[in-house]
Design a protein around this motif. Structure first.
Motif, PDB file in Angstrom:
ATOM      1  N   ASN A  31       0.873  -1.174   0.000  1.00  0.00           N
ATOM      2  CA  ASN A  31       0.000   0.000   0.000  1.00  0.00           C
ATOM      3  C   ASN A  31       0.915   1.231   0.000  1.00  0.00           C
ATOM      4  N   VAL A  32       1.493   1.506  -1.153  1.00  0.00           N
ATOM      5  CA  VAL A  32       2.553   2.510  -1.300  1.00  0.00           C
ATOM      6  C   VAL A  32       2.060   3.890  -0.858  1.00  0.00           C
ATOM      7  N   PRO A  55       5.013  16.509  -2.066  1.00  0.00           N
ATOM      8  CA  PRO A  55       3.880  15.668  -2.458  1.00  0.00           C
ATOM      9  C   PRO A  55       2.690  15.811  -1.499  1.00  0.00           C
ATOM     10  N   ARG A  56       2.973  15.915  -0.226  1.00  0.00           N
ATOM     11  CA  ARG A  56       1.856  16.008   0.740  1.00  0.00           C
ATOM     12  C   ARG A  56       1.105  17.324   0.612  1.00  0.00           C
ATOM     13  N   LEU A  58       0.986  19.166  -2.105  1.00  0.00           N
ATOM     14  CA  LEU A  58       0.300  19.120  -3.391  1.00  0.00           C
ATOM     15  C   LEU A  58      -0.998  18.326  -3.275  1.00  0.00           C
ATOM     16  N   PHE A  59      -0.916  17.176  -2.640  1.00  0.00           N
ATOM     17  CA  PHE A  59      -2.115  16.343  -2.457  1.00  0.00           C
ATOM     18  C   PHE A  59      -3.170  17.122  -1.663  1.00  0.00           C
ATOM     19  N   ARG A  94      -0.238  14.370   6.066  1.00  0.00           N
ATOM     20  CA  ARG A  94      -0.329  12.911   5.951  1.00  0.00           C
ATOM     21  C   ARG A  94       0.341  12.365   4.701  1.00  0.00           C
ATOM     22  N   ASN A  95       1.011  11.257   4.895  1.00  0.00           N
ATOM     23  CA  ASN A  95       1.627  10.517   3.802  1.00  0.00           C
ATOM     24  C   ASN A  95       0.606   9.467   3.343  1.00  0.00           C
ATOM     25  N   VAL A  96      -0.406   9.943   2.632  1.00  0.00           N
ATOM     26  CA  VAL A  96      -1.586   9.133   2.297  1.00  0.00           C
ATOM     27  C   VAL A  96      -1.187   7.897   1.486  1.00  0.00           C
ATOM     28  N   SER A  97      -1.827   6.791   1.750  1.00  0.00           N
ATOM     29  CA  SER A  97      -1.507   5.542   1.043  1.00  0.00           C
ATOM     30  C   SER A  97      -2.355   5.396  -0.220  1.00  0.00           C
ATOM     31  N   LEU A  98      -1.850   4.538  -1.088  1.00  0.00           N
ATOM     32  CA  LEU A  98      -2.527   4.224  -2.344  1.00  0.00           C
ATOM     33  C   LEU A  98      -4.009   3.879  -2.143  1.00  0.00           C
ATOM     34  N   ASP A  99      -4.307   3.004  -1.210  1.00  0.00           N
ATOM     35  CA  ASP A  99      -5.704   2.605  -1.000  1.00  0.00           C
ATOM     36  C   ASP A  99      -6.565   3.811  -0.635  1.00  0.00           C
ATOM     37  N   ILE A 117      -5.888   6.998  -1.324  1.00  0.00           N
ATOM     38  CA  ILE A 117      -5.970   7.889  -2.494  1.00  0.00           C
ATOM     39  C   ILE A 117      -7.158   7.451  -3.368  1.00  0.00           C
ATOM     40  N   PHE A 118      -7.266   6.146  -3.601  1.00  0.00           N
ATOM     41  CA  PHE A 118      -8.363   5.646  -4.437  1.00  0.00           C
ATOM     42  C   PHE A 118      -9.716   5.780  -3.734  1.00  0.00           C
ATOM     43  N   ARG A 175      -5.809  10.181 -10.399  1.00  0.00           N
ATOM     44  CA  ARG A 175      -4.676  10.965 -10.900  1.00  0.00           C
ATOM     45  C   ARG A 175      -4.861  12.456 -10.657  1.00  0.00           C
ATOM     46  N   LEU A 205      -3.081  13.975  -7.790  1.00  0.00           N
ATOM     47  CA  LEU A 205      -1.624  14.159  -7.903  1.00  0.00           C
ATOM     48  C   LEU A 205      -1.269  15.231  -8.934  1.00  0.00           C
ATOM     49  N   PRO A 238      -0.155  18.493 -10.883  1.00  0.00           N
ATOM     50  CA  PRO A 238       0.837  19.523 -10.516  1.00  0.00           C
ATOM     51  C   PRO A 238       0.160  20.803 -10.044  1.00  0.00           C
TER      52      PRO A 238
END
Lengths: 78, 78
Positions: free
Chosen positions: A48-49, B6-7, B9-10, B47-52, B54-55, B66, B69, B71
């Motif tokens: 779970n990257v 990244p955090r 930006l998210f 937070r360093n949000v995880s892939l799951d 994010i979806f 996408r 994420l 820019p």
């Protein structure tokens, strides 16, 4: 709903982009500052990257991070 | 290198997409099956949000994962 899980989708995209660059899992791991076994387990869809690592991997691949979340490609499509 | 982390930006993308849907943080959290305080801390870039997740958030927003994420947008650009 996606036909594959987010982790499986990420695995497919990472592998596709990595192979397109000609990098081994080990070389990618080194560039991204991650462990080789971690990259290997991501490509098996086991991880779970996190956001930070998505961006690290994209940078190491010189890819847009969004490409790692691209929807599954149908066989035969471009 | 991105001008924001990244955090961060998210966080910006999540807030932008959430406001575009008219959802409160609480309503988004409920739809995504996450805690309200977790969504709030994501929007603060903590937070360093995880892939799951994010979806999950993308699905709750009826957005492409996408887009979370994307820019940073320059002021004045579309």
């Amino acid at each position: 709903m996606p036909s594959v899980s987010p982790r499986a989708l990420f695995a497919l995209n990472l592998r596709r982009l990595r192979l397109a660059t000609g990098l081994s899992q080990e070389a990618l791991a080194e560039r991204a500052g991650l462990h080789r076994t971690y990259v290997s387990s991501i490509e098996r869809g086991e991880r779970n990257v996190s956001l930070d690592n998505i961006f690290r991997l994209a940078e190491a691949l010189a890819a847009d991070p969004r490409d790692l979340l691209a929807p599954e490609r149908k066989a035969g499509s471009k």
